[in-house]
Design an enzyme around this catalytic site. Structure first.
Site, short mmCIF file in Angstrom:
data_model
loop_
_atom_site.label_atom_id
_atom_site.label_comp_id
_atom_site.label_asym_id
_atom_site.label_seq_id
_atom_site.Cartn_x
_atom_site.Cartn_y
_atom_site.Cartn_z
N GLY A 23 0.92 -0.66 0.18
CA GLY A 23 -0.02 -0.10 0.03
C GLY A 23 1.12 1.16 0.14
O GLY A 23 1.55 1.21 0.83
N GLY A 25 -0.27 4.07 -0.12
CA GLY A 25 -1.50 5.38 0.58
C GLY A 25 -0.45 6.41 1.58
O GLY A 25 0.21 6.76 1.86
N PHE A 26 -1.23 6.69 2.75
CA PHE A 26 -0.58 7.32 3.90
C PHE A 26 -0.04 6.34 4.64
O PHE A 26 1.72 7.03 5.64
CB PHE A 26 -1.68 8.14 4.04
CG PHE A 26 -2.54 9.36 4.07
CD1 PHE A 26 -1.75 10.72 3.81
CD2 PHE A 26 -3.09 9.69 3.23
CE1 PHE A 26 -1.93 11.66 2.96
CE2 PHE A 26 -3.97 10.81 2.36
CZ PHE A 26 -2.86 11.75 2.59
N GLY A 27 -0.18 5.22 4.77
CA GLY A 27 0.05 4.66 6.08
C GLY A 27 1.89 4.33 5.50
O GLY A 27 2.83 4.43 6.02
N VAL A 91 -1.90 -7.56 -4.00
CA VAL A 91 -1.82 -8.79 -2.99
C VAL A 91 -2.93 -9.15 -2.73
O VAL A 91 -4.15 -8.39 -2.15
CB VAL A 91 -1.20 -8.33 -2.01
CG1 VAL A 91 -0.96 -8.80 -0.73
CG2 VAL A 91 0.11 -7.18 -1.73
N GLU A 189 -18.22 18.68 2.87
CA GLU A 189 -17.88 18.85 1.64
C GLU A 189 -17.75 18.88 0.11
O GLU A 189 -17.96 20.39 0.06
CB GLU A 189 -16.12 18.05 1.57
CG GLU A 189 -15.29 19.14 3.48
CD GLU A 189 -13.79 18.29 3.21
OE1 GLU A 189 -13.10 18.79 4.41
OE2 GLU A 189 -13.42 16.74 3.04
N ASP A 327 -5.88 2.70 7.81
CA ASP A 327 -7.54 2.40 8.04
C ASP A 327 -7.71 0.97 8.50
O ASP A 327 -9.21 0.95 8.90
CB ASP A 327 -7.90 3.20 6.95
CG ASP A 327 -8.63 4.71 6.62
OD1 ASP A 327 -7.98 5.51 8.00
OD2 ASP A 327 -8.79 4.45 5.41
N ALA A 345 -6.19 10.35 8.51
CA ALA A 345 -4.29 10.19 7.11
C ALA A 345 -3.78 10.88 8.22
O ALA A 345 -2.27 9.77 8.06
CB ALA A 345 -4.45 11.33 6.19
C1 FAD Z 1 -12.90 11.25 0.68
C2 FAD Z 1 -11.95 11.14 1.19
C3 FAD Z 1 -11.97 12.08 2.21
C4 FAD Z 1 -10.96 12.21 3.16
N1 FAD Z 1 -10.35 13.82 3.77
C5 FAD Z 1 -9.58 13.48 5.13
C6 FAD Z 1 -9.03 14.30 5.21
O1 FAD Z 1 -9.63 15.61 4.87
N2 FAD Z 1 -8.27 14.40 6.09
C7 FAD Z 1 -7.80 13.30 6.64
O2 FAD Z 1 -6.60 13.05 7.91
N3 FAD Z 1 -8.18 11.75 6.37
C8 FAD Z 1 -8.95 12.10 5.46
N4 FAD Z 1 -9.66 10.64 4.48
C9 FAD Z 1 -9.25 9.54 5.23
C10 FAD Z 1 -7.46 9.24 5.15
O3 FAD Z 1 -7.35 9.48 3.69
C11 FAD Z 1 -7.52 7.59 4.91
O4 FAD Z 1 -7.48 7.78 6.38
C12 FAD Z 1 -5.72 7.51 4.01
O5 FAD Z 1 -6.06 7.17 3.15
C13 FAD Z 1 -5.88 5.97 5.27
O6 FAD Z 1 -4.67 6.15 4.62
P1 FAD Z 1 -4.26 4.33 4.44
O7 FAD Z 1 -2.19 3.90 4.77
O8 FAD Z 1 -4.58 3.27 5.47
O9 FAD Z 1 -4.64 3.76 3.44
P2 FAD Z 1 -4.77 4.51 1.92
O10 FAD Z 1 -4.63 6.20 2.19
O11 FAD Z 1 -6.14 4.38 1.41
O12 FAD Z 1 -3.66 4.08 1.45
C14 FAD Z 1 -4.40 2.35 1.10
C15 FAD Z 1 -3.11 1.93 -0.26
O13 FAD Z 1 -3.15 0.14 0.06
C16 FAD Z 1 -3.91 0.04 -1.65
N5 FAD Z 1 -3.90 -1.02 -1.60
C17 FAD Z 1 -5.19 -1.55 -1.06
N6 FAD Z 1 -5.56 -3.16 -1.08
C18 FAD Z 1 -4.41 -3.46 -2.37
C19 FAD Z 1 -3.52 -5.08 -1.99
N7 FAD Z 1 -4.82 -5.76 -2.18
N8 FAD Z 1 -2.77 -4.87 -2.76
C20 FAD Z 1 -1.94 -4.01 -3.62
N9 FAD Z 1 -2.17 -2.38 -3.40
C21 FAD Z 1 -3.30 -2.17 -2.43
C22 FAD Z 1 -3.84 0.80 -2.64
O14 FAD Z 1 -4.37 1.15 -3.79
C23 FAD Z 1 -3.83 2.09 -1.58
O15 FAD Z 1 -2.70 2.96 -1.91
C24 FAD Z 1 -10.55 10.74 3.51
C25 FAD Z 1 -10.82 9.74 2.97
C26 FAD Z 1 -11.83 9.98 1.82
C27 FAD Z 1 -11.72 8.07 1.11
#
Ligand code: FAD
Length: 452
Positions: A23, A25-27, A91, A189, A327, A345
């Site tokens: 992933g 994403g943020f984490g 994955v 928003e 998340d 995030a």
């Molecule tokens: C519309 C929206 C608005 C938001 N606004 C805010 C805000 O204003 N402020 C704030 O703090 N938070 C906000 N959030 C929440 C924030 O985006 C999440 O808390 C954050 O992205 C969580 O990070 P993460 O690393 O857990 O997951 P994510 O950032 O979602 O990253 C997950 C990653 O894993 C990858 N992935 C998933 N499954 C697989 C797999 N099986 N194989 C390979 N790759 C995979 C995905 O492609 C993605 O890149 C918002 C969320 C959304 C949906």
């Protein structure tokens, strides 16, 4: 046929430990960033080739920003880090005993079937949940991915076009009724942005309809909007929305969504039907399916939203080499009680940094304390120069909160180029009231361009 395995699970004296991060994403991004100068080989696996700044996807959905401005290629982020490899693959499972991931190719890019690791960090995020009504998704798109944000943008803009072309008054009214389900930060928003689109940006664009007459409804089952904020800020946010022309319906539950509209129940009245052709879903979330797989394999508990419960050092029970963050998890505190942290995030980012620190500490043979979340506050924007902020007990609203929101989002946006582009875009939109990305994409035509 023998399966292809990349990266062996065992660490030899000659080879640096292999850390696999699932992933970008943020984490995941924070974890990899904090490991780029560590004596480890890192492989970042994602099914997308870009990091998406989800907090601004709703601005893509309303034409305020373009997709490229809130996404950044993962390879570009780590191009100078020789110990980081990016792998485009999905994955599909885990073999925790063999310390291997099972991968699926992202068409048409081939991928190894398995990937070995010494340490694994999984940050697969979450998805929107339709509370068991997956059929609603067809009519009520969400804005979590770039693709769905673009679909929402097309749907919103097409609704104005359809209203302009529709001679029947009732149907025109349905096209001009926008329903946003869920009044957390994203729903608030979205509703604010749709209102600005209708009342401000589009007000002179049409000849038959007056976009300012559009109805924008924000539906929330709880008794107030923004339940993560203190009640006085919810009240201020609701007033700001009303000033923008949004009708806020609290204490109302959606019980049906179809092509022609939304059915609401209420605590004190009967079902109410709202004719609408543009519904946006911003209610409940469910953890990535990777959380469920890890729970099954380790016996870790899951909660109702599908989050897997990790130990206080963010590892899975019995597997100190597997971290799960962001998340998709809830965390045991030092007393062993599971705690659900906000799905934002900063939680994922702090957890990513923490997991990287633990790995670095272990390499030095040192112990590391339990994860502790440092809450830096909550922000939500409502529209032009209107926002609410709850930062370490300081409650802000109006312009000051909005300015804070702008600075925070620009600061955390990945890539200097994107920051600059978004700043220019926002400044330009603020002055001109415009939205440059009002494109209906992916629309189909009934004729293929023949000369019938
Ligand atoms: C519309 C929206 C608005 C938001 N606004 C805010 C805000 O204003 N402020 C704030 O703090 N938070 C906000 N959030 C929440 C924030 O985006 C999440 O808390 C954050 O992205 C969580 O990070 P993460 O690393 O857990 O997951 P994510 O950032 O979602 O990253 C997950 C990653 O894993 C990858 N992935 C998933 N499954 C697989 C797999 N099986 N194989 C390979 N790759 C995979 C995905 O492609 C993605 O890149 C918002 C969320 C959304 C949906």
């Amino acid at each position: 046929m023998q399966s292809r395995i990349v990266g062996t699970a065992r660490t030899s004296e000659l080879r640096k430990p292999h850390v696999v991060v699932v992933g970008g994403g943020f984490g995941g991004l924070q974890a990899v960033s904090k490991l780029r100068r560590a004596p480890v080989e890192v492989t970042l696996v994602d099914r997308r080739n870009f990091h998406l700044f989800q907090p601004l996807t709703y601005q893509v959905a309303t034409g305020a920003l373009s997709p490229g401005e809130i996404a950044y290629p993962l390879r570009a982020i780590f191009k100078r880090d020789g110990n980081v490899r990016v792998l485009l693959a999905e994955v599909s499972g885990f073999d925790l005993d063999a310390r291997e991931l099972h991968l699926r190719p992202v068409s048409p890019v081939p991928a190894p079937e398995r990937l070995g690791y010494d340490t694994l960090i999984v940050s697969g995020g979450s998805n929107y949940s339709y509370f068991g009504h997956e059929e609603w998704q067809m009519y009520a798109a969400e804005v979590k991915s770039l693709e769905s944000a673009l679909a929402v943008r097309s749907r919103l803009l097409a609704a104005f076009e359809a209203a302009e072309a529709e001679p029947n008054t009732d149907l025109r009214g349905a096209w001009l009724t926008f329903v946003v389900v869920g009044a957390g930060p994203t729903g608030v928003e979205m509703a604010g942005q749709i209102a600005e689109l209708a009342r401000d940006t589009l007000r002179r664009d049409f000849r038959t309809i007056d976009p300012r007459r559009a109805r924008i409804l924000l539906v929330e089952a709880a008794d107030r909007i923004l339940t993560g904020f203190p009640p006085p800020l919810s009240t201020k946010a609701e007033r700001s929305l009303q000033r923008l022309g949004v009708t806020v319906l609290t204490g109302r539950t959606v019980i049906g969504i179809d092509a022609a509209g939304v059915t609401l129940d209420s605590r004190d009245g009967g079902p109410e039907r709202i004719a609408s052709r543009a519904v946006v879903w911003a209610a409940g979330v469910t953890a990535s399916s990777l959380a469920g797989r890890l729970a099954e394999l380790t016996g870790a508990e899951r909660d109702r939203a599908g989050r897997v419960t990790v130990e206080s050092d963010l590892t899975l029970p019995g597997h100190p080499e597997v971290f799960a963050i962001g998340d998709m998890v809830r965390v045991r505190n030092v007393n062993g009680e599971p705690v659900v942290l906000p799905g934002v995030a900063p939680v994922a980012m702090q957890q990513g940094r923490y997991a990287a620190k633990v790995i670095r500490s272990r390499l030095r043979g040192r112990e590391h304390g339990a994860f502790r979340y440092r809450d830096k506050g909550n922000l939500a924007t409502i529209g032009r120069a209107a926002a609410v902020a709850d930062v370490k007990g300081f409650r802000l609203s109006g312009f000051l909160a909005w300015a804070t929101w702008l600075v925070v989002h620009l600061w955390y946006l990945i890539g200097f180029e994107n920051r600059l582009l978004v700043l220019i875009r926002w400044s330009f939109s603020f002055v001109t009231h415009g939205r440059g990305a009002r494109l209906i994409t992916g629309a189909s035509t009934t004729s293929e361009g023949g000369h019938g």
